[in-house]
Write an enzyme that holds these catalytic residues in place. Structure first.
Site, PDB file in Angstrom:
ATOM      1  N   ARG A  51       0.716 -40.959   5.594  1.00  0.00           N
ATOM      2  CA  ARG A  51       1.427 -40.857   4.308  1.00  0.00           C
ATOM      3  C   ARG A  51       0.462 -40.708   2.943  1.00  0.00           C
ATOM      4  NH1 ARG A  51       6.421 -45.041   4.340  1.00  0.00           N
ATOM      5  NH2 ARG A  51       4.459 -46.231   4.308  1.00  0.00           N
ATOM      6  N   HIS A 178      -2.394 -47.092  28.963  1.00  0.00           N
ATOM      7  CA  HIS A 178      -3.871 -46.997  28.733  1.00  0.00           C
ATOM      8  C   HIS A 178      -4.254 -47.449  30.185  1.00  0.00           C
ATOM      9  CE1 HIS A 178      -4.606 -50.796  26.745  1.00  0.00           C
ATOM     10  NE2 HIS A 178      -5.740 -50.921  27.330  1.00  0.00           N
ATOM     11  N   HIS A 240       1.585 -52.568  31.387  1.00  0.00           N
ATOM     12  CA  HIS A 240       0.187 -52.620  32.296  1.00  0.00           C
ATOM     13  C   HIS A 240       0.373 -52.993  33.766  1.00  0.00           C
ATOM     14  CE1 HIS A 240      -1.073 -51.394  28.413  1.00  0.00           C
ATOM     15  NE2 HIS A 240      -1.326 -52.483  27.868  1.00  0.00           N
TER      16      HIS A 240
HETATM   17  C1  BG6 Z   1      -2.751 -53.471  24.748  1.00  0.00           C
HETATM   18  C2  BG6 Z   1      -1.922 -54.858  24.342  1.00  0.00           C
HETATM   19  O1  BG6 Z   1      -1.643 -52.705  25.212  1.00  0.00           O
HETATM   20  O2  BG6 Z   1      -3.696 -53.807  25.731  1.00  0.00           O
HETATM   21  C3  BG6 Z   1      -2.868 -55.872  23.689  1.00  0.00           C
HETATM   22  O3  BG6 Z   1      -1.160 -54.520  23.321  1.00  0.00           O
HETATM   23  C4  BG6 Z   1      -4.070 -55.970  24.724  1.00  0.00           C
HETATM   24  O4  BG6 Z   1      -2.421 -57.190  23.497  1.00  0.00           O
HETATM   25  C5  BG6 Z   1      -4.659 -54.853  25.420  1.00  0.00           C
HETATM   26  O5  BG6 Z   1      -5.127 -56.778  24.256  1.00  0.00           O
HETATM   27  C6  BG6 Z   1      -5.420 -55.117  26.382  1.00  0.00           C
HETATM   28  O6  BG6 Z   1      -6.018 -53.834  26.944  1.00  0.00           O
HETATM   29  P1  BG6 Z   1      -7.539 -53.764  27.653  1.00  0.00           P
HETATM   30  O7  BG6 Z   1      -7.852 -52.155  27.797  1.00  0.00           O
HETATM   31  O8  BG6 Z   1      -8.673 -54.259  26.555  1.00  0.00           O
HETATM   32  O9  BG6 Z   1      -7.585 -54.781  28.749  1.00  0.00           O
END
Ligand code: BG6
Length: 484
Positions: A51, A178, A240
């Site tokens: 924005r 991710h 995850h």
């Molecule tokens: C994110 C969460 O998806 O993953 C966070 O929202 C978390 O709370 C993070 O800290 C952890 O990712 P990684 O790659 O650091 O283990």
């Protein structure tokens, strides 16, 4: 190791939320590394959208700072960084109004791949998707990327899926988790289905139990508002950890392709039993000598959101009936360490004298920070004194075995963004998978919501509440130590 980077086709990538935290910390630094590796060509374009009223120069300077801050090697590659920044431009758009869209449409070129990254809250998805359509920005070769949180529960996730389905086909929707982009997570597939050794033992006949630990040493940081609405179960387990569980428990897919993989993962989720109150421990960190407590850090006095959860999951199918999967995750734990440990049963009969030690194996897949695979085997303790057995690790740390390489070893986000450009959905979640994961999560959440219980306190920098140790202990098992 020989680099096997395969360049992707020329693309125009639009990042909605282009000034946001994710774009600055992960997406743009990741794209810069892909540019350095030669995977992203110098014809491709990145258009940040937000924005704010910024001109292109101001935006590039924001991104320059972000890359320097988030990529320790970037300072030595200033010239390359400047070359990369010439590919970056900015377009000011308010997703809730019509202005700015035609301007953006002019920047999109025919003959390139068009990808739209929705790095914004889900409440804007409908607005953005609708306006992309109205301004003629959607065609068959368009992909969109959506971030978690993908809904807050089953109902909202279904509503989001319906919204996206009104504008895009499923093969155009890339739901990012991710964790699926982490090298070791992909390695789970190679380990399980590229070796003959493990698969015959990969079932409840030989596996006593599985432990999945995702421990973080950080607290909620500046994300108190988001986190307090979410908690560890929705923030980590629903997505995850669910993906890790699926990869470890799934049947061999017919092929390593998007639908074969996702069909098998979905079957695992559908076989998950509801978790009962007794198999569930929630915790919230308290102030300690190391750091502050959750309530202060999140700025939410009186909150009952969990920053830690441990639970015992069961998969009711032929392969896994009788083999529990213990899961734990939390913030402000003693180390940042994530691993999956497959704990095999003891040998059926011991030929050694009583008291000679345990005979068993553990396969630990270490996800982070030191990615690798460790197989614990039983051997004779060297030296005199008879047959005393000990366990030693056969240890393969990827960095030692393969050699470290920043460029060839993409981090999760950059890997996944390149997959989006390639149109490969293997490491992305399908709509029905997300819905099934929420369906199970909702049942777990309702277990404690109905009881109106507060989470148990644990000290910052500890291993979580003692009750999580009891969860294992009462089954005659114990957690592996959380160790980076
Ligand atoms: C994110 C969460 O998806 O993953 C966070 O929202 C978390 O709370 C993070 O800290 C952890 O990712 P990684 O790659 O650091 O283990």
């Amino acid at each position: 190791m020989v680099s096997r980077i395969i360049p992707v086709k020329t693309f125009d990538l639009v990042i909605f939320g282009g000034t946001g935290d994710l774009a600055r910390r992960k997406i743009l630094p990741g794209l810069f590394r892909r540019f350095l590796s030669g995977q992203m060509d110098s014809e491709s374009r990145i258009i940040g959208v937000a924005r704010q009223n910024l001109d292109c120069r101001a935006y590039r300077s924001v991104i320059r700072e972000a890359i320097l801050e988030n990529d320790s090697g970037a300072r030595d590659k200033i010239q390359c960084l400047e070359a990369f920044l010439t590919l970056v431009s900015y377009n000011s758009i308010d997703a809730e109004s019509e202005s700015g869209w035609d301007n953006m449409a002019c920047k999109m070129r025919d003959g390139t791949i068009h990808a739209y990254y929705f790095s914004v809250g889900p409440s804007l998805f409908d607005n953005i998707a609708g306006r992309l359509h109205r301004h003629g920005l959607v065609h068959e070769d368009v992909r969109i990327v959506v971030e978690k949180p993908f809904g807050h529960d089953w109902k909202s996730a279904c509503a989001l899926n319906r919204t996206l389905a009104r504008h895009f086909h499923e093969h155009q929707i890339f739901r990012i988790d991710h964790y699926l982009g982490k090298e070791t997570v992909q390695n789970l597939m190679a380990l399980r289905f590229g070796n003959l050794l493990f698969e015959p033992l990969w079932n409840s006949k030989y596996v006593d139990h599985i432990q999945i630990t995702v421990a973080e040493s950080v607290g909620v940081g500046g994300r108190g508002d988001y986190y307090d609405q979410t908690g560890a179960m929705r923030d980590m387990v629903q997505n995850h950890i669910m993906q890790l569980l699926c990869m470890i428990a799934m049947e061999p897919p017919a092929k390593y392709d998007p639908n074969s993989m996702r069909d098998e993962k979905l079957k695992v989720i559908r076989c998950l039993d509801p978790v009962t109150r007794n198999d569930l421990v929630r915790g919230q960190y308290e102030k300690s000598a190391i750091s502050g407590g959750y309530l202060d850090e999140a700025g939410k006095s009186g909150s009952t959101t969990e920053s830690f959860i441990a639970l015992k999951a069961r998969i009711s199918n032929w392969r896994w009936a009788g083999t529990p999967i213990y899961i734990r995750t939390g913030k402000r734990l003693k180390d940042r360490a994530s691993e999956i440990a497959v704990v095999f049963k003891q040998t059926p009969h011991s030929i050694f004298a009583a008291g000679s030690g345990r005979h068993g194996n553990i396969l630990a897949i270490k996800l982070q920070p030191n990615e690798g695979i460790e197989l614990e085997v039983t051997i004779k303790e060297p030296g005199p004194g008879g047959m005393r057995l000990i366990e030693v690790p056969l240890d393969m740390t990827f960095a030692d075995a393969l050699g470290p390489s920043d460029i060839d070893n993409p981090d999760a986000y950059e890997r996944l963004v390149m997959d989006v450009i390639r149109g490969d959905q293997t490491l992305f979640m399908r709509g029905d998978e997300v819905e099934a994961a929420w369906e199970w999560t909702d049942k777990v959440v309702s277990e404690w919501e109905n009881m109106n219980e507060k989470p148990l306190p644990y000290s910052s920098g500890s291993s979580g509440p003692d009750d999580s140790l009891m969860l294992m202990h009462r089954d005659g098992r114990k957690w592996r130590e959380i160790r980076a």
